[in-house]
Design a protein around this motif. Structure first.
Motif, PDB file in Angstrom:
ATOM      1  N   VAL A   1       0.837  -1.198   0.000  1.00  0.00           N
ATOM      2  CA  VAL A   1       0.000   0.000   0.000  1.00  0.00           C
ATOM      3  C   VAL A   1       0.872   1.247   0.000  1.00  0.00           C
ATOM      4  N   LYS A   2       0.263   2.355  -0.288  1.00  0.00           N
ATOM      5  CA  LYS A   2       0.932   3.657  -0.288  1.00  0.00           C
ATOM      6  C   LYS A   2       0.487   4.438   0.954  1.00  0.00           C
ATOM      7  N   ALA A   3       1.262   5.429   1.302  1.00  0.00           N
ATOM      8  CA  ALA A   3       0.914   6.253   2.458  1.00  0.00           C
ATOM      9  C   ALA A   3      -0.450   6.905   2.283  1.00  0.00           C
ATOM     10  N   ASN A   4      -0.798   7.290   1.058  1.00  0.00           N
ATOM     11  CA  ASN A   4      -2.105   7.916   0.859  1.00  0.00           C
ATOM     12  C   ASN A   4      -3.246   6.911   0.994  1.00  0.00           C
ATOM     13  N   ASP A   5      -2.977   5.614   0.798  1.00  0.00           N
ATOM     14  CA  ASP A   5      -3.983   4.588   1.065  1.00  0.00           C
ATOM     15  C   ASP A   5      -4.235   4.500   2.574  1.00  0.00           C
ATOM     16  N   VAL A   6      -3.159   4.544   3.344  1.00  0.00           N
ATOM     17  CA  VAL A   6      -3.279   4.524   4.805  1.00  0.00           C
ATOM     18  C   VAL A   6      -4.034   5.762   5.276  1.00  0.00           C
ATOM     19  N   ALA A   7      -3.709   6.908   4.703  1.00  0.00           N
ATOM     20  CA  ALA A   7      -4.401   8.156   5.055  1.00  0.00           C
ATOM     21  C   ALA A   7      -5.889   8.065   4.742  1.00  0.00           C
ATOM     22  N   ALA A   8      -6.213   7.502   3.577  1.00  0.00           N
ATOM     23  CA  ALA A   8      -7.628   7.352   3.199  1.00  0.00           C
ATOM     24  C   ALA A   8      -8.351   6.446   4.193  1.00  0.00           C
ATOM     25  N   TYR A   9      -7.690   5.379   4.633  1.00  0.00           N
ATOM     26  CA  TYR A   9      -8.281   4.469   5.612  1.00  0.00           C
ATOM     27  C   TYR A   9      -8.535   5.198   6.935  1.00  0.00           C
ATOM     28  N   ILE A  10      -7.530   5.953   7.391  1.00  0.00           N
ATOM     29  CA  ILE A  10      -7.654   6.682   8.650  1.00  0.00           C
ATOM     30  C   ILE A  10      -8.796   7.692   8.581  1.00  0.00           C
ATOM     31  N   LEU A  11      -8.861   8.451   7.511  1.00  0.00           N
ATOM     32  CA  LEU A  11      -9.921   9.453   7.370  1.00  0.00           C
ATOM     33  C   LEU A  11     -11.302   8.804   7.291  1.00  0.00           C
ATOM     34  N   HIS A  12     -11.384   7.651   6.641  1.00  0.00           N
ATOM     35  CA  HIS A  12     -12.653   6.932   6.567  1.00  0.00           C
ATOM     36  C   HIS A  12     -13.099   6.461   7.957  1.00  0.00           C
ATOM     37  N   ARG A  13     -12.137   5.963   8.733  1.00  0.00           N
ATOM     38  CA  ARG A  13     -12.463   5.404  10.048  1.00  0.00           C
ATOM     39  C   ARG A  13     -12.720   6.478  11.104  1.00  0.00           C
ATOM     40  N   ARG A  14     -11.978   7.596  11.050  1.00  0.00           N
ATOM     41  CA  ARG A  14     -12.040   8.579  12.123  1.00  0.00           C
ATOM     42  C   ARG A  14     -12.628   9.917  11.732  1.00  0.00           C
ATOM     43  N   GLY A  15     -12.891  10.120  10.454  1.00  0.00           N
ATOM     44  CA  GLY A  15     -13.514  11.371  10.042  1.00  0.00           C
ATOM     45  C   GLY A  15     -12.537  12.521   9.954  1.00  0.00           C
ATOM     46  N   PRO A  16     -13.074  13.716   9.848  1.00  0.00           N
ATOM     47  CA  PRO A  16     -12.238  14.900   9.640  1.00  0.00           C
ATOM     48  C   PRO A  16     -11.198  15.101  10.736  1.00  0.00           C
ATOM     49  N   MET A  17     -10.032  15.583  10.319  1.00  0.00           N
ATOM     50  CA  MET A  17      -8.949  15.902  11.254  1.00  0.00           C
ATOM     51  C   MET A  17      -7.980  16.834  10.555  1.00  0.00           C
ATOM     52  N   THR A  18      -7.090  17.410  11.334  1.00  0.00           N
ATOM     53  CA  THR A  18      -6.102  18.299  10.730  1.00  0.00           C
ATOM     54  C   THR A  18      -5.086  17.477   9.937  1.00  0.00           C
ATOM     55  N   ALA A  19      -4.474  18.143   8.986  1.00  0.00           N
ATOM     56  CA  ALA A  19      -3.435  17.493   8.179  1.00  0.00           C
ATOM     57  C   ALA A  19      -2.274  17.052   9.075  1.00  0.00           C
ATOM     58  N   MET A  20      -1.941  17.860  10.069  1.00  0.00           N
ATOM     59  CA  MET A  20      -0.847  17.508  10.971  1.00  0.00           C
ATOM     60  C   MET A  20      -1.158  16.232  11.753  1.00  0.00           C
ATOM     61  N   LYS A  21      -2.380  16.128  12.236  1.00  0.00           N
ATOM     62  CA  LYS A  21      -2.755  14.923  12.976  1.00  0.00           C
ATOM     63  C   LYS A  21      -2.730  13.702  12.066  1.00  0.00           C
ATOM     64  N   LEU A  22      -3.222  13.844  10.851  1.00  0.00           N
ATOM     65  CA  LEU A  22      -3.201  12.729   9.909  1.00  0.00           C
ATOM     66  C   LEU A  22      -1.771  12.271   9.653  1.00  0.00           C
ATOM     67  N   GLN A  23      -0.869  13.208   9.471  1.00  0.00           N
ATOM     68  CA  GLN A  23       0.540  12.844   9.238  1.00  0.00           C
ATOM     69  C   GLN A  23       1.097  12.051  10.413  1.00  0.00           C
ATOM     70  N   LYS A  24       0.779  12.447  11.621  1.00  0.00           N
ATOM     71  CA  LYS A  24       1.304  11.737  12.799  1.00  0.00           C
ATOM     72  C   LYS A  24       0.695  10.341  12.913  1.00  0.00           C
ATOM     73  N   LEU A  25      -0.587  10.202  12.596  1.00  0.00           N
ATOM     74  CA  LEU A  25      -1.217   8.876  12.651  1.00  0.00           C
ATOM     75  C   LEU A  25      -0.654   7.957  11.564  1.00  0.00           C
ATOM     76  N   VAL A  26      -0.352   8.493  10.407  1.00  0.00           N
ATOM     77  CA  VAL A  26       0.282   7.701   9.346  1.00  0.00           C
ATOM     78  C   VAL A  26       1.677   7.266   9.807  1.00  0.00           C
ATOM     79  N   TYR A  27       2.409   8.179  10.433  1.00  0.00           N
ATOM     80  CA  TYR A  27       3.737   7.846  10.962  1.00  0.00           C
ATOM     81  C   TYR A  27       3.658   6.711  11.985  1.00  0.00           C
ATOM     82  N   TYR A  28       2.779   6.859  12.963  1.00  0.00           N
ATOM     83  CA  TYR A  28       2.666   5.823  13.988  1.00  0.00           C
ATOM     84  C   TYR A  28       2.177   4.502  13.398  1.00  0.00           C
TER      85      TYR A  28
END
Length: 156
Positions: free
Chosen positions: A2-29
């Motif tokens: 998978v690509k990082a943007n696939d992980v980001a899409a999954y996170i946004l689908h599961r948790r809804g709106p968030m800041t770009a900074m928070k999304l980056q940290k969740l992708v990192y973790y």
């Protein structure tokens, strides 16, 4: 893989709106803990030790200029490509970190060895811009060490 943007899409689908900074940290973790639990990278794109914490530049390029993101934002990711183990890692990260603020997550990464060592290797000062890569081995070693510390504490 998978690509990082696939992980980001999954996170946004599961948790809804968030800041770009928070999304980056969740992708990192998600990457860091997947390295520990599955002993393989979740995605190939490098993560860099930016001034505000770990960032995937390829993902940043897709959301640049946006403060808040939601599942409908065109990040080019496909949340359905994650396999069971990948989803499991991301879900565990969301359970542990998603209720925290972007600022809290950023501060946490600043205290952790992988981000600090990458910045130190590149001789980057506080707040200084740079593109030092946080190596997979550094993430694996640090976060795997946290699981060992937890296991030792439970044995006492």
């Amino acid at each position: 893989m998978v690509k990082a943007n696939d992980v980001a899409a999954y996170i946004l689908h599961r948790r809804g709106p968030m800041t770009a900074m928070k999304l980056q940290k969740l992708v990192y973790y998600s990457q860091a803990w997947h390295l520990v639990w599955e002993e393989r990278p979740l995605f190939d794109e490098p993560i860099q030790a930016w001034a505000n914490g770990p960032v995937v530049p390829e993902l940043y390029a897709r959301h640049r200029g946006k403060f808040r993101l939601n599942a409908e934002d065109a990040l080019g990711g496909d949340r359905t490509v994650l396999d069971e183990a990948e989803r499991g890692s991301v879900e565990a990260v969301l359970d542990a970190y998603a209720d925290r603020s972007a600022h809290w997550l950023s501060e946490l990464t600043h205290r952790e060895t992988p981000w600090r060592e990458a910045r130190s290797r590149a001789r980057l000062g506080d707040g200084e811009r740079g593109s030092a890569v946080i190596e997979h081995a550094a993430m694996h070693e640090y976060y795997d060490g946290l699981t060992g510390a937890d296991a030792d504490a439970e044995d006492v």
